[in-house]
Design a protein around this motif. Structure first.
Motif, PDB file in Angstrom:
ATOM      1  N   PRO A 118     -82.817 -50.587   2.098  1.00 26.88           N
ATOM      2  CA  PRO A 118     -82.052 -50.924   3.326  1.00 26.88           C
ATOM      3  C   PRO A 118     -80.550 -50.470   3.325  1.00 26.88           C
ATOM      4  N   GLY A 119     -80.213 -49.963   4.385  1.00 25.24           N
ATOM      5  CA  GLY A 119     -78.821 -49.296   4.271  1.00 25.24           C
ATOM      6  C   GLY A 119     -78.813 -47.787   4.276  1.00 25.24           C
ATOM      7  N   ASP A 120     -80.030 -47.181   3.578  1.00 23.72           N
ATOM      8  CA  ASP A 120     -79.908 -45.830   3.317  1.00 23.72           C
ATOM      9  C   ASP A 120     -79.941 -45.107   4.567  1.00 23.72           C
ATOM     10  N   GLU A 121     -79.578 -43.902   4.489  1.00 24.25           N
ATOM     11  CA  GLU A 121     -79.446 -42.953   5.622  1.00 24.25           C
ATOM     12  C   GLU A 121     -80.439 -41.563   5.374  1.00 24.25           C
ATOM     13  N   VAL A 122     -81.477 -41.561   6.097  1.00 23.19           N
ATOM     14  CA  VAL A 122     -82.434 -40.325   5.910  1.00 23.19           C
ATOM     15  C   VAL A 122     -82.146 -39.422   7.064  1.00 23.19           C
ATOM     16  N   PRO A 123     -81.882 -37.974   6.932  1.00 18.31           N
ATOM     17  CA  PRO A 123     -81.896 -36.932   7.697  1.00 18.31           C
ATOM     18  C   PRO A 123     -83.125 -36.661   8.158  1.00 18.31           C
ATOM     19  N   LEU A 124     -83.401 -36.550   9.377  1.00 16.46           N
ATOM     20  CA  LEU A 124     -84.645 -35.815   9.853  1.00 16.46           C
ATOM     21  C   LEU A 124     -84.516 -34.581  10.754  1.00 16.46           C
ATOM     22  N   VAL A 125     -85.240 -33.537  10.699  1.00 18.35           N
ATOM     23  CA  VAL A 125     -85.035 -32.486  11.493  1.00 18.35           C
ATOM     24  C   VAL A 125     -86.375 -32.333  12.222  1.00 18.35           C
ATOM     25  N   LEU A 126     -86.377 -32.206  13.638  1.00 15.92           N
ATOM     26  CA  LEU A 126     -87.541 -31.952  14.349  1.00 15.92           C
ATOM     27  C   LEU A 126     -87.358 -30.795  15.012  1.00 15.92           C
ATOM     28  N   THR A 127     -88.531 -29.924  14.826  1.00 15.57           N
ATOM     29  CA  THR A 127     -88.535 -28.583  15.211  1.00 15.57           C
ATOM     30  C   THR A 127     -89.288 -28.520  16.465  1.00 15.57           C
ATOM     31  N   LEU A 128     -88.991 -27.902  17.526  1.00 11.54           N
ATOM     32  CA  LEU A 128     -89.546 -27.713  18.961  1.00 11.54           C
ATOM     33  C   LEU A 128     -90.411 -26.336  18.977  1.00 11.54           C
ATOM     34  N   ALA A 129     -91.250 -26.260  19.868  1.00 11.02           N
ATOM     35  CA  ALA A 129     -91.881 -24.910  20.177  1.00 11.02           C
ATOM     36  C   ALA A 129     -91.055 -24.266  20.674  1.00 11.02           C
ATOM     37  N   GLY A 130     -90.887 -23.073  20.118  1.00  9.29           N
ATOM     38  CA  GLY A 130     -89.865 -21.762  20.355  1.00  9.29           C
ATOM     39  C   GLY A 130     -88.687 -21.883  19.406  1.00  9.29           C
TER      40      GLY A 130
END
Ligand SMILES: [Cu+2]
Length: 146
Positions: A118-130
């Motif tokens: 709890p409290g951790d920060e997790v980077p997420l990267v979403l890739t879109l079509a294109g």
């Protein structure tokens, strides 16, 4: 003799591609969080996606440096039985807001590289079509906290 126009044309194409990549995507991601599951190497991430464009967008890939694999899933309940299945690519209609929330859509993280606290920060990267990408930071919450 080589036609002198060829290198100039290649330059123009390169400029066009760079210009497209610099445009900020119409999709925004906010309120991202992850439910910590102690002792497990899988976790679910939730967030709210909004498409500000008139055209639909599609999320075709999700990545995080903290998991071997990340994928959009959907949980459905049939005859009291809860099952989940991949929902990728995830299409978001023009002007639509889609909430990934417990009991429905979520981003499944498999093969966590370390336990999430709890409290951790997790980077997420979403890739879109294109090819455009949307980055968001998910905050880890304790189990039962939300
Ligand atoms: Cu799942």
């Amino acid at each position: 003799m080589r036609p002198p126009a060829a290198p100039a044309a290649a330059c123009l194409v390169l400029l066009a591609v760079t210009g497209a990549a610099a445009q900020s995507p119409a999709l925004t991601a906010r309120d991202a969080w992850i439910r910590a599951t102690p002792g497990s190497d899988v976790a679910a991430a939730y967030l709210t996606l909004h498409n500000s464009a008139a055209q639909p967008v599609e999320v075709v890939d999700v990545r995080t440096p903290l998991a071997a694999q990340a994928m959009i899933h959907e949980t459905t309940v049939n005859n009291g039985q809860s099952t989940m299945r991949p929902r990728q690519p995830l299409r978001i209609a023009g002007g639509a807001t889609v909430r990934l929330a417990p009991g429905g859509l979520h981003i499944m993280l498999h093969g966590l590289t370390r336990p999430l606290n709890p409290g951790d920060e997790v980077p997420l990267v979403l890739t879109l079509a294109g090819g455009a990408t949307v980055a968001v930071t998910a905050h880890v919450r304790a189990l039962g906290d939300g």
